[in-house]
Design a protein around this motif. Structure first.
Motif, short mmCIF file in Angstrom:
data_model
loop_
_atom_site.label_atom_id
_atom_site.label_comp_id
_atom_site.label_asym_id
_atom_site.label_seq_id
_atom_site.Cartn_x
_atom_site.Cartn_y
_atom_site.Cartn_z
N ALA A 150 0.83 -1.21 0.00
CA ALA A 150 0.00 0.00 0.00
C ALA A 150 0.87 1.26 0.00
CB ALA A 150 -0.92 -0.02 1.22
N ALA A 151 1.97 1.24 0.75
CA ALA A 151 2.85 2.40 0.80
C ALA A 151 3.50 2.65 -0.56
CB ALA A 151 3.92 2.19 1.87
N LEU A 152 3.92 1.59 -1.24
CA LEU A 152 4.52 1.75 -2.56
C LEU A 152 3.51 2.31 -3.56
CD1 LEU A 152 6.58 -1.57 -2.75
CD2 LEU A 152 7.52 0.75 -2.71
N ARG A 153 2.29 1.82 -3.49
CA ARG A 153 1.26 2.32 -4.40
C ARG A 153 0.97 3.79 -4.14
NH1 ARG A 153 -2.86 -2.89 -4.06
NH2 ARG A 153 -1.89 -4.12 -5.76
N GLN A 154 0.89 4.15 -2.85
CA GLN A 154 0.62 5.54 -2.52
C GLN A 154 1.77 6.44 -2.99
OE1 GLN A 154 -0.05 6.28 1.65
NE2 GLN A 154 -0.02 8.51 1.42
N ALA A 155 3.02 5.99 -2.72
CA ALA A 155 4.18 6.80 -3.07
C ALA A 155 4.37 6.91 -4.58
CB ALA A 155 5.45 6.23 -2.43
N ALA A 156 3.81 5.98 -5.35
CA ALA A 156 3.92 6.04 -6.81
C ALA A 156 3.02 7.12 -7.39
CB ALA A 156 3.57 4.69 -7.42
N GLY A 157 2.12 7.65 -6.58
CA GLY A 157 1.19 8.66 -7.05
C GLY A 157 1.74 10.06 -6.98
N PRO A 158 0.89 11.06 -7.16
CA PRO A 158 1.35 12.45 -7.26
C PRO A 158 1.65 13.13 -5.92
CG PRO A 158 -1.02 12.32 -7.56
CD PRO A 158 -0.54 10.91 -7.47
N GLY A 159 1.28 12.54 -4.82
CA GLY A 159 1.52 13.19 -3.53
C GLY A 159 2.98 13.21 -3.14
N ASP A 160 3.29 13.71 -1.91
CA ASP A 160 4.68 13.77 -1.45
C ASP A 160 4.96 12.82 -0.30
OD1 ASP A 160 3.24 15.04 0.49
OD2 ASP A 160 4.31 16.95 0.37
N THR A 161 4.03 11.90 -0.04
CA THR A 161 4.24 10.90 1.00
C THR A 161 3.75 9.55 0.49
OG1 THR A 161 2.07 11.38 2.00
CG2 THR A 161 4.00 12.53 2.91
N PRO A 162 4.26 8.44 1.05
CA PRO A 162 5.38 8.37 1.99
C PRO A 162 6.69 8.78 1.30
CG PRO A 162 4.14 6.31 1.95
CD PRO A 162 3.70 7.11 0.77
N THR A 163 7.65 9.22 2.09
CA THR A 163 8.95 9.59 1.55
C THR A 163 9.75 8.34 1.20
OG1 THR A 163 10.01 9.61 3.71
CG2 THR A 163 8.98 11.68 2.96
N LEU A 164 10.81 8.55 0.44
CA LEU A 164 11.68 7.43 0.10
C LEU A 164 12.35 6.87 1.35
CD1 LEU A 164 12.71 5.77 -2.28
CD2 LEU A 164 14.57 7.42 -2.55
N ALA A 165 12.67 7.75 2.32
CA ALA A 165 13.27 7.27 3.57
C ALA A 165 12.30 6.35 4.32
CB ALA A 165 13.66 8.45 4.45
N ALA A 166 11.02 6.73 4.35
CA ALA A 166 10.03 5.89 5.03
C ALA A 166 9.88 4.54 4.31
CB ALA A 166 8.69 6.61 5.10
N LEU A 167 9.93 4.56 2.99
CA LEU A 167 9.86 3.30 2.25
C LEU A 167 11.07 2.42 2.54
CD1 LEU A 167 8.63 4.66 -1.21
CD2 LEU A 167 7.27 3.39 0.47
N ALA A 168 12.25 3.04 2.70
CA ALA A 168 13.46 2.26 3.01
C ALA A 168 13.31 1.55 4.35
CB ALA A 168 14.68 3.18 3.03
N VAL A 169 12.71 2.23 5.32
CA VAL A 169 12.50 1.59 6.63
C VAL A 169 11.57 0.39 6.48
CG1 VAL A 169 11.52 1.92 8.93
CG2 VAL A 169 12.90 3.71 7.89
N ARG A 170 10.50 0.55 5.73
CA ARG A 170 9.56 -0.56 5.54
C ARG A 170 10.24 -1.73 4.81
NH1 ARG A 170 4.29 0.28 6.66
NH2 ARG A 170 3.61 2.42 7.10
N LEU A 171 11.06 -1.41 3.84
CA LEU A 171 11.78 -2.47 3.12
C LEU A 171 12.77 -3.19 4.03
CD1 LEU A 171 12.43 -0.64 -0.26
CD2 LEU A 171 11.28 -2.85 -0.02
#
Length: 847
Positions: free
Chosen positions: A182-203
Motif C-alpha cells: 500500500a505504501a509503494l502504491r501511494q508513493a507512486a502517485g502524485p503526492g509527497d508521502t510516503p517519503t523514500l526514507a520511510a519506504l526504506a524503513v519498511r523495506l
C-alpha cells in the motif's frame, strides 16, 4: 580530443548499453564513459558541479566519479568506475526470491537517498538504471546522464514503479507485506508521502524473516531493561503478548527509573560534591532529566495506543530509556570530576523525539544493534559513562559489547562498540589503539550499512591524521565522513563532521573554508533538541579561531566573549568550562596586543580552574602556563620563570614526562628563559622539549616543528647565527616533506631563515627567503599585519639594490596600508609598526 574510439586519454574498448567501456592508460584501469545530455558550456558547467557533489558520496550502491571530459562533438562524458554484473532485467530472469528482490530494492532506495542528500537526482529511475553483481550488490548507473532537471519526487515515483513491477504480485499474496504494498502504491502517485526514507524503513523490516524480526523486538522489549527475572523462552509469550506486557506496564517501569525519590537522591549526590557550581549544575541536570523522562513517557504511550508495529521506533525508544536509566544510576554517586560533565552528559541523551518514523531510515540499523540485553545495555553504558568522563568504566562496557557483538555476529552492534571503545581509549591517552579501533569500526560499519558510525569513525580518523600532520590522508577520511554524514539525519553528528572538516581546512590554512565549515557546525549545533550547548560553544570557538587567522581579530574576540556569557549562563560562574572559555578570550587579547588585559582575564580563568579542578589538573596547568607566558611579556619575567619551573615539575608528576602537555610546558619555560637572556638554560629546555616531541610524535609533526622553530630563533637572538641557519634549513626541509613546498607553516620558518642570512651578510639569500614567504602568503588568506611585516622586511633589503628601490618603496607603502587595516581590525600593536614604516618612508620615499 576524441580518439577513433574513446575521448581524450580514455581509449575506447567496446560499447555496451550503458556507455563506452574504455581504458585509462594513465592510471591503468578500465572505466565507463557515460554520455550526458550536456552539449554546451552551461550544460557542461552544470554537469561538473553535479559531478563534484557526487564525488562526496561514499556509498556501496554509487559508482565513484573520476572525471568529466568533452569530445570534439561537444558532448560531455562522465568517467566513472566500470560497473560489474548484469542488468536488473537479466538478473530477474534468474527468478530470485522475494527476500533477495527486497534486498536489491532496499539497496537502490539507500543509494538514491545518499545522492539526494548531496543535492543530486537521477531523473530516470528504471530497470535500465540498475546493475546487479553476483553477490546481489547493486550499482545505480547514469546518475549524471542529465546535467539538470528531475526531482526527488520523480525518483521516488520511478523507484515505486520499479518496485511494484518487480515484487507487487508477491507482496499482495503475503499478508504481512500488504502495508508495504500500500505504501509503494501511494508513493507512486502524485503526492509527497510516503517519503523514500520511510519506504526504506519498511523495506528493511520486510526483507527480514518474520521469526527473526519479531524475536529481536520481543527480546529487546522485555529482557533488555531487566524488568523480568529471566529471558523469555521461545514458547513463553507470543510477540503480541510481549508487546501487550510492555505497554501495560509502562507506568511502573517509568516510575521505577524516574520518580520524586530518585530525583531527590540525584540532587543530593550532586550537591554533596561540594564544588562551587554544584547548585546550578544540579538545577540544569534535573530540569533536563524531567523533560526527557516526560517526553519519553508521552511518546511511548502514543506508540502503544496507536497499535503500529514501528520496530525501529520501538528499539530506539528502548535504547533511549536504557540511556536514561544508566545515567540516573551513575548520577546517584558523583565526584568532583563527574559533576563537571553531568550537564552535557544529560544533553547527550538527545531527545526521544528522534525516535520517529521521519528519522527511521537510520534507526532501522538499531534493531541489529540491540539483539540482546547485554549488547544494548553495554552500548548505552559505554556512551553515557564516556560523556560523564568515567573513561575506564566506559572502556570496560565497550569491551564487553565488542565481545558480545562479535559472538552474536551483529556487524551493526560491533561497529558501534568498536567506535565507542576507540573514543574511550583516546580519552585515556591510548591514541594508537584508538586509531586502530576507528579503522576497524569504519570497515565494520561500512559492511553493515551503518552510516552514522561510518561518518563518526571517518571523522575521528580525519582529525587524528590532521593532528599528526598527515593532511592528504586526513583529506581522504574527511571525504568519507562527509559522504556518510550527508545520509545521516542527526544534527549532532552532522555538526561533528562539519567541525572536523573545518579543522582540516584550518590545518591547511584555508581560512575561508574553515569559516564556512565552522559556520555549518554552529548551524547544526543550534538545531539540536535539547540544545547541545557544548557543541555550540565548540563550533563558535572554532569559528573564532578561523576568523582570527583570517585577520578578523576583533570579530574573533566578540565570538569568544559570547562563549563566556553563554557558558556562565548555562553552567554557573564557577564551572571549569567557564575558566576554559575565559582563557580563550585571554589568548585572543594577546593576539590583539592587549597583553595587560589578557593577564587580568587569565588570572580569573586560572582561579576558576584551580578552585574547581585543583592546581595540577591538565587544564589548570595549561592556564597557569599561559598566565606565566603573558606575565613574561608584560615585564614580570623572573616570577614567570619561577612559576614555569614549578609548573614543569607538577606536570611531570601529574601527567608524565612524555605527555604532550608536559612537553609544551617545558617549551614554554625555554621561551621565557630566552626572554630573560638565560640563553643556555633556554636552549637546553627547548632542545629537551624538541627531543621529547620528536620521540613522541615524529620529526615532521607540527608540535615538533614548532618547538624546533623556537629553538632556532633562540640561537639566532643569541647570535649563534650558523647554528640558527642550519636549524632553520633543517626545519624547512622537514616542513616541505610533511606539508609540501607551499604550506603556510613555512612562512615563520622562512622569515627566521631570512633574518639569519641577513645577519650573516647573505642579503641575496635573505631576499630569496622573503620572496618565497611572500609568494606563499599571497596564495593564502593571511592577516594583513603578517603580510605587512614581510613586505617591509623585503623593502629594507631591496633598497640596497638601486634598480629595485622603486619596488622597495611600493612594498613599504603597501605595508603601511596593511598595518592600518590591521589596526582598524583591533590590533593595537599595528600602530607602532605603522609608525616605524612611516619613519622609514620619510627618508627613503625618493628612490
Amino acid at each position: 580530443m576524441t580518439t577513433r574510439s574513446g575521448v581524450g586519454r580514455y581509449v575506447g574498448i567496446e560499447h555496451d548499453g550503458h556507455g563506452e567501456i574504455a581504458f585509462d592508460p594513465q592510471l591503468d584501469r578500465e572505466v565507463l564513459l557515460e554520455r550526458s545530455d550536456a552539449v554546451d558550456a552551461a550544460g557542461v558547467s552544470a554537469l561538473k558541479g553535479k559531478s563534484r557533489a557526487l564525488a562526496t558520496v561514499a556509498h556501496p550502491s554509487i559508482m565513484r566519479v573520476h572525471d568529466v571530459v568533452v569530445g570534439e562533438d561537444g558532448v560531455a562524458r562522465v568517467v566513472v568506475e566500470r560497473p560489474r554484473g548484469v542488468t536488473l532485467v537479466r538478473w530477474l530472469e534468474s527468478r530470485p526470491t522475494l527476500a533477495r528482490r527486497l534486498g536489491v530494492l532496499l539497496a537502490v532506495a539507500e543509494g538514491l537517498l545518499a545522492v539526494h542528500s548531496a543535492g543530486i537526482v537521477h531523473g530516470a529511475v528504471d530497470d535500465a538504471a540498475i546493475m546487479v553483481d553476483c553477490d546481489d550488490g547493486i550499482r545505480i548507473i547514469a546518475l549524471l546522464r542529465r546535467a539538470s532537471g528531475g526531482s526527488v519526487e520523480d525518483d521516488r515515483r520511478g523507484f515505486c514503479a520499479l518496485a511494484l513491477g518487480m515484487s507487487g504480485d508477491e507482496l499482495r499474496r503475503v499478508p504481512r507485506h500488504r502495508a508495504l504494498l500500500a505504501a509503494l502504491r501511494q508513493a507512486a502517485g502524485p503526492g509527497d508521502t510516503p517519503t523514500l526514507a520511510a519506504l526504506a524503513v519498511r523495506l528493511a523490516a520486510a526483507k527480514r524473516s518474520p521469526r527473526r524480526l519479531e524475536a529481536a523486538l520481543a527480546l529487546s522489549a522485555v529482557a533488555a531493561l531487566g524488568w523480568v527475572a529471566a529471558r523469555p523462552t521461545e514458547h513463553a509469550l507470543s510477540p503480541a503478548e510481549h508487546a501487550l506486557s510492555w505497554c501495560d506496564d509502562i507506568e511502573r517501569r517509568h516510575h521505577a527509573v524516574w520518580n520524586p525519590e530518585v530525583r531527590a537522591q540525584v540532587r543530593s549526590s550532586l550537591l554533596a560534591t561540594g564544588v562551587a557550581y554544584a547548585e546550578p549544575a544540579a538545577d540544569a541536570v534535573l530540569a533536563d532529566l524531567d523533560a526527557f523522562a516526560a517526553r519519553w513517557h508521552r511518546l511511548q504511550l502514543v506508540r502503544c495506543s496507536s497499535g503500529t508495529e514501528g520496530g525501529a521506533v520501538a528499539v530506539c525508544l528502548y535504547r533511549k530509556f536504557d540511556g536514561l536509566r544508566t545515567l540516573v544510576d551513575s548520577l546517584r554517586t558523583v565526584d568532583a570530576e563527574t559533576i563537571a560533565h553531568a550537564v552535557d552528559a544529560v544533553v547527550a541523551l538527545g531527545s526521544p523525539d528522534e525516535c520517529t518514523e521521519g528519522g527511521a531510515a537510520l534507526l532501522a540499523i538499531a534493531a541489529d544493534a540491540a539483539l540482546t540485553e547485554e549488547i544494548r545495555t553495554d552500548l548505552v553504558a559505554a556512551e553515557s559513562l564516556r560523556e560523564l568522563g568515567r573513561y575506564d568504566e566506559a572502556r570496560a562496557a565497550a569491551e564487553r559489547a565488542v565481545a558480545a557483538a562479535s559472538a552474536a555476529g551483529s556487524d551493526a552492534a560491533l561497529a558501534e562498540a568498536q567506535c565507542l571503545l576507540a573514543q574511550a581509549m583516546f580519552a585515556l591517552g591510548h591514541e594508537a589503539d584508538a586509531e586502530r579501533l576507528y579503522h576497524a569500526s569504519f570497515t565494520t560499519a561500512l559492511a553493515a550499512g551503518h552510516d552514522a558510525v561510518v561518518a563518526r569513525a571517518a571523522a575521528e580518523l580525519a582529525l587524528t591524521l590532521a593532528r599528526r600532520g598527515d593532511l592528504d590522508a586526513a583529506e581522504t577520511w574527511r571525504e568519507h565522513a562527509l559522504g556518510a554524514g550527508a545520509r545521516v539525519l542527526e544534527p549532532r553528528l552532522k555538526g561533528r563532521v562539519a567541525a572536523v572538516s573545518a579543522r582540516l581546512s584550518l590545518e591547511r590554512a584555508a581560512f575561508p573554508d574553515a569559516i564556512l565549515g565552522y559556520g555549518r557546525a554552529l548551524e547544526m549545533a543550534e538545531q539540536t533538541e535539547p540544545l547541545d550547548v557544548a557543541a555550540v560553544l565548540h563550533a563558535r570557538q572554532g569559528l573564532a579561531i578561523a576568523h582570527g587567522r583570517n585577520g578578523d581579530l576583533a570579530f574573533a574576540l566578540a565570538l569568544l566573549e559570547r562563549n563566556v556569557d553563554d557558558t556562565e549562563a548555562r553552567y554557573g560562574a564557577q564551572h571549569p568550562d567557564l575558566g576554559r572559555q575565559i582563557n580563550s578570550v585571554a589568548t585572543e587579547l594577546v593576539a590583539l596586543g592587549r597583553t595587560n588585559d589578557a593577564v587580568v582575564q587569565r588570572r580569573r580563568g586560572v582561579d576558576i580552574l584551580v578552585r574547581a579542578l585543583g592546581s595540577t589538573h591538565a587544564d589548570s596547568l595549561a592556564a597557569r602556563g599561559a598566565l606565566a607566558t603573558d606575565l613574561a611579556q608584560t615585564g614580570e619575567r623572573e616570577p614567570a620563570r619561577m612559576e614555569l619551573r614549578e609548573l614543569v615539575a607538577d606536570a611531570e608528576v601529574a601527567l608524565g614526562r612524555d605527555d604532550p602537555r608536559t612537553i609544551g610546558h617545558v617549551a614554554e619555560l625555554g621561551m621565557v628563559e630566552a626572554l630573560l637572556d638565560h640563553t643556555d638554560d633556554a636552549i637546553a629546555h627547548l632542545a629537551d622539549a624538541a627531543a621529547r616531541a620528536e620521540s613522541r610524535f615524529g620529526p615532521e609533526h607540527a608540535d615538533t616543528l614548532g618547538i624546533l622553530t623556537n629553538l632556532a630563533a633562540t640561537h639566532m637572538f643569541a647570535e649563534h647565527h650558523d647554528e640558527a641557519r642550519a636549524r632553520y634549513d633543517e626545519i624547512i626541509a622537514r616542513t616541505e616533506r610533511g606539508y609540501g613546498a607551499d604550506h603556510p607553516r613555512l612562512v615563520p620558518v622562512l622569515l627566521g631563515a631570512a633574518r639569519t642570512r641577513r645577519e650573516t651578510d647573505d642579503r641575496d639569500g635573505a631576499i630569496a627567503m622573503l620572496e618565497r614567504a611572500r609568494t606563499i602568503m599571497e596564495a593564502h588568506v593571511e592577516r594583513p599585519d603578517r603580510i605587512a611585516t614581510v613586505d617591509f622586511d623585503l623593502a629594507e633589503l631591496l633598497w640596497d639594490r638601486p634598480a629595485a628601490r622603486g619596488r622597495a618603496v611600493a612594498l613599504a607603502r603597501g605595508a603601511l596600508v596593511k598595518y592600518g587595516d590591521a589596526h582598524a581590525r583591533g590590533l593595537v600593536s599595528a600602530a607602532d609598526s605603522a609608525e616605524r614604516v612611516t619613519q622609514w618612508l620619510e627618508t627613503h620615499a625618493n628612490p
